[in-house]
Write an enzyme that holds these catalytic residues in place. Structure first.
Site, short mmCIF file in Angstrom:
data_model
loop_
_atom_site.label_atom_id
_atom_site.label_comp_id
_atom_site.label_asym_id
_atom_site.label_seq_id
_atom_site.Cartn_x
_atom_site.Cartn_y
_atom_site.Cartn_z
CG ASP A 38 4.26 0.30 -0.52
OD1 ASP A 38 4.23 1.26 -1.29
OD2 ASP A 38 3.40 -0.59 -0.50
NE ARG A 68 1.22 2.25 3.28
CZ ARG A 68 1.92 3.02 2.42
NH1 ARG A 68 1.86 4.33 2.49
NH2 ARG A 68 2.66 2.46 1.48
CE1 TYR A 99 4.60 4.86 -8.83
CE2 TYR A 99 6.52 6.28 -8.96
CZ TYR A 99 5.87 5.20 -8.41
OH TYR A 99 6.49 4.45 -7.44
CD GLU A 135 3.12 -0.22 -4.64
OE1 GLU A 135 3.29 0.96 -4.30
OE2 GLU A 135 4.06 -1.00 -4.88
CG ASP A 136 0.19 1.86 -1.97
OD1 ASP A 136 1.32 2.04 -1.49
OD2 ASP A 136 -0.30 2.60 -2.83
CG ASN A 173 5.10 10.46 -3.17
OD1 ASN A 173 5.59 11.50 -3.57
ND2 ASN A 173 5.75 9.31 -3.21
CE LYS A 176 4.42 1.61 -7.03
NZ LYS A 176 5.74 1.98 -6.52
#
Length: 608
Positions: free
Chosen positions: A296, A182, A128, A272-273, A435, A200
């Site tokens: 997110d 992203r 992760y 996600e992202d 991050n 994840k």
């Protein structure tokens, strides 16, 4: 077909004499005997799902026809864990450790998840944040085989067919999907974003106890704006510019409908992202249509609000009385401010009251009523004051007691900012959410040194403890792994049709109440990462209870004890026998011999 059911009963490998007494095959007739034996395919025995490696007992090796294919040594699970741990720790680089764990994951599924679950503190930074970000940058070089489903823009009209190509399609209950636009703070990584979804969903299993066969990582490969990737000979995705506009939105719509058609309407779809504008657009469109979740936005919001509630516990100052400065106007901050509004409204505050002490700063400066095109609900926090460009000037002006950064701007929280907060507040709250580690707004050492060790500091990635004036200060980790495994487990257990915002308020309050008074006294507002599995269970129980109480659960009947129900159905990390259970039967009466028919008479023959 369940291949384990075709295992031959031990008795059937013996022959019987004419008087029905068993006799063991002798060497002379052994060849004729083996021609009738049913053998387990070796590919099944050593498949990722069933492979126990050297953990197969000698009896299992003989019964499964793999005797001699392994050394004679039989290793217990703990013996194998020791070997895995020794190999893992012998590797010097984090990316090397990531590669090793990928090999283990693809060859020894249960052993891998047991290792991750029991070594969370050590392994989490590898699979992760922050290492997964580095892995995504070079994912094409690390790619070793099937880990999820890739759907390209050329699969329009056939997405159901692509999804149904997944080997365990009948078991899928949750999907984690990205379009790679992203990835953390690293920008558009296209098809390399698959690494995020894989990481994840592995935490779904290691921390949430959700069977890996229920989890499907998906990458929507619609191209990339990253010219360097398109020119990289190791890149694994489409070497084309990113799909945009209505064509892109139609692509997402087809994916959502295809996923529900392929796997059922109760399937959890975890986004996600995605880029911030798209993430909010799809959240608004699909949250009430299906079992939809954006980590997110919603997961980060729950973890962030839990941190704010933790500061309230330490300072004994009500949340609405803190002056909070959010830095960044991306998905994390937008999600957190929206959830914070719901929390303050639940406390009875009017709109003008709840916005009074909340400020938002982005790359253009403090957001005021003079700003144009203010994103999302952040307009509610725009202040009627002169614009200020410098963050240091903003801090000096409004004197925040809590500052939260989600900007990917390393070093944004300068010495002057931190010293200013320490001058005005006894226990200033400092959150550096960005991050990976090298994107954090400030380090733990900076936060403690520039506030005389009084800061309540947390970051999105792990930082080591800091020694200050002879005192050991341990930074908190505001990690989403404290939220999403428990949220997902609760939602999947209840078989919820949709996931309302209130479920994230439940998550935030549950997480904030886990640190003990002793933890709070030492400045810790989040649990240790090693407790992440226990945290996931507590959150799952509370989320599940909320869904049942509010008529949002489809599971019927409601379990009498939700904790017991979850534990009974969780993925088992320990190896069991690879042989099916057998049991004794009494001796059966032999079948009666058929009576011979009498020969027909001449008259009967004539009639025929």
């Amino acid at each position: 077909m369940n291949y384990w059911k075709i295992l031959i009963h031990p008795r059937l490998t013996r022959m019987r004499s004419e008087n029905n007494t068993p006799k063991v095959c002798c060497p002379q007739n052994r060849m004729s005997c083996t021609q009738d034996m049913v053998k387990m395919p070796t590919s099944i025995v050593f498949s990722n799902k069933f492979n126990k490696y050297m953990g197969f007992s000698l009896e299992e090796r003989q019964r499964l026809n793999i005797h001699g294919l392994l050394p004679v040594c039989v290793r217990s699970t703990q013996d194998q864990m020791y070997v895995l741990e020794s190999n893992f720790r012998s590797i010097k680089t984090n990316i090397g450790k990531y590669q090793y764990l990928r090999i283990m994951r693809q060859g020894f599924e249960r052993l891998y998840f047991k290792y991750v679950s029991e070594h969370v503190t050590e392994v989490l930074p590898i699979i992760y944040t922050p290492t997964v970000g580095m892995a995504c940058l070079v994912y094409g070089m690390l790619y070793r085989g099937i880990s999820g489903v890739y759907i390209t823009k050329y699969d329009c009209g056939h997405m159901v067919d692509v999804l149904l190509n997944w080997p365990d399609r009948k078991s899928v209950k949750a999907i984690c999907v990205t379009d790679g636009q992203r990835i953390l703070g690293l920008g558009d990584l296209g098809a390399n974003g698959m690494g995020i979804c894989v990481g994840k969903m592995e935490l779904y299993t290691a921390l949430g106890g959700i069977s890996p066969e229920k989890c499907l990582p998906v990458c929507l490969d619609v191209g990339t704006t990253n010219a360097n990737l398109r020119e990289d000979p190791m890149y694994i995705g489409l070497r084309e510019d990113r799909l945009q506009g209505k064509e892109y939105e139609d692509f997402i719509e087809e994916f959502i409908q295809s996923a529900l058609k392929a796997f059922g309407c109760e399937t959890l779809i975890h986004f996600e992202d995605f880029a911030t504008p798209n993430a909010f657009k799809f959240l608004k469109k699909y949250q009430d249509q299906c079992c939809y979740f954006n980590d997110d936005i919603q997961g980060t919001a729950a973890v962030g609000l839990a941190g704010l509630l933790g500061i309230q516990r330490i300072t004994k100052i009500e949340l609405q009385d803190h002056v909070i400065l959010f830095c960044g106007a991306g998905s994390a901050v937008m999600g957190l401010t929206a959830l914070l509004k719901k929390e303050l409204k639940a406390r009875g505050l009017a709109d003008d009251e709840l916005a009074k002490n909340i400020y938002v700063y982005d790359h253009k400066g403090l957001i005021t009523k003079k700003n144009e095109n203010i994103p999302g609900d952040i307009a509610d926090f725009a202040k009627d004051m002169a614009p200020i460009k410098s963050l240091e000037e903003v801090v000096e002006k409004i004197k925040p007691s809590i500052i939260m950064g989600a900007t990917s701007a390393a070093g944004l929280f300068t010495e002057k900012i931190l010293r200013s907060m320490a001058k005005n507040h006894e226990r200033p709250g400092v959150f550096a959410f960005s991050n990976p580690t090298n994107k954090a707004e400030c380090t733990a050492e900076q936060a403690y040194n520039f506030t005389e060790g009084r800061a309540i500091y947390s970051a999105g990635s792990p930082f080591p403890p800091v020694e200050f004036n002879g005192k050991r200060l341990t930074p908190g980790q505001a990690n989403n792994c404290f939220a999403f495994p428990g949220i997902v487990l609760g939602v999947m257990t209840a078989q919820a049709e949709t996931v309302p915002d209130e479920a994230y308020l439940v998550t935030a309050h549950t997480l904030s109440n886990i640190p003990s008074p002793e933890d709070l006294a030492s400045g810790k507002i989040y649990p240790d990462i090693g407790c992440a599995k226990a945290v996931a269970l507590e959150i799952a129980i509370k989320v599940c209870e909320y869904l049942f109480k509010n008529g949002l659960a489809r599971l019927s009947p409601e379990p009498e004890d939700i904790r017991e129900h979850i534990l009974k159905n969780e993925y088992q990390l320990d190896f069991c026998s690879s042989l099916p259970e057998t049991w004794e039967y009494p001796e059966m009466e032999p079948n009666p011999k058929p009576k011979p028919k009498p020969n027909p008479t001449p008259k009967e023959q004539k009639k025929k």
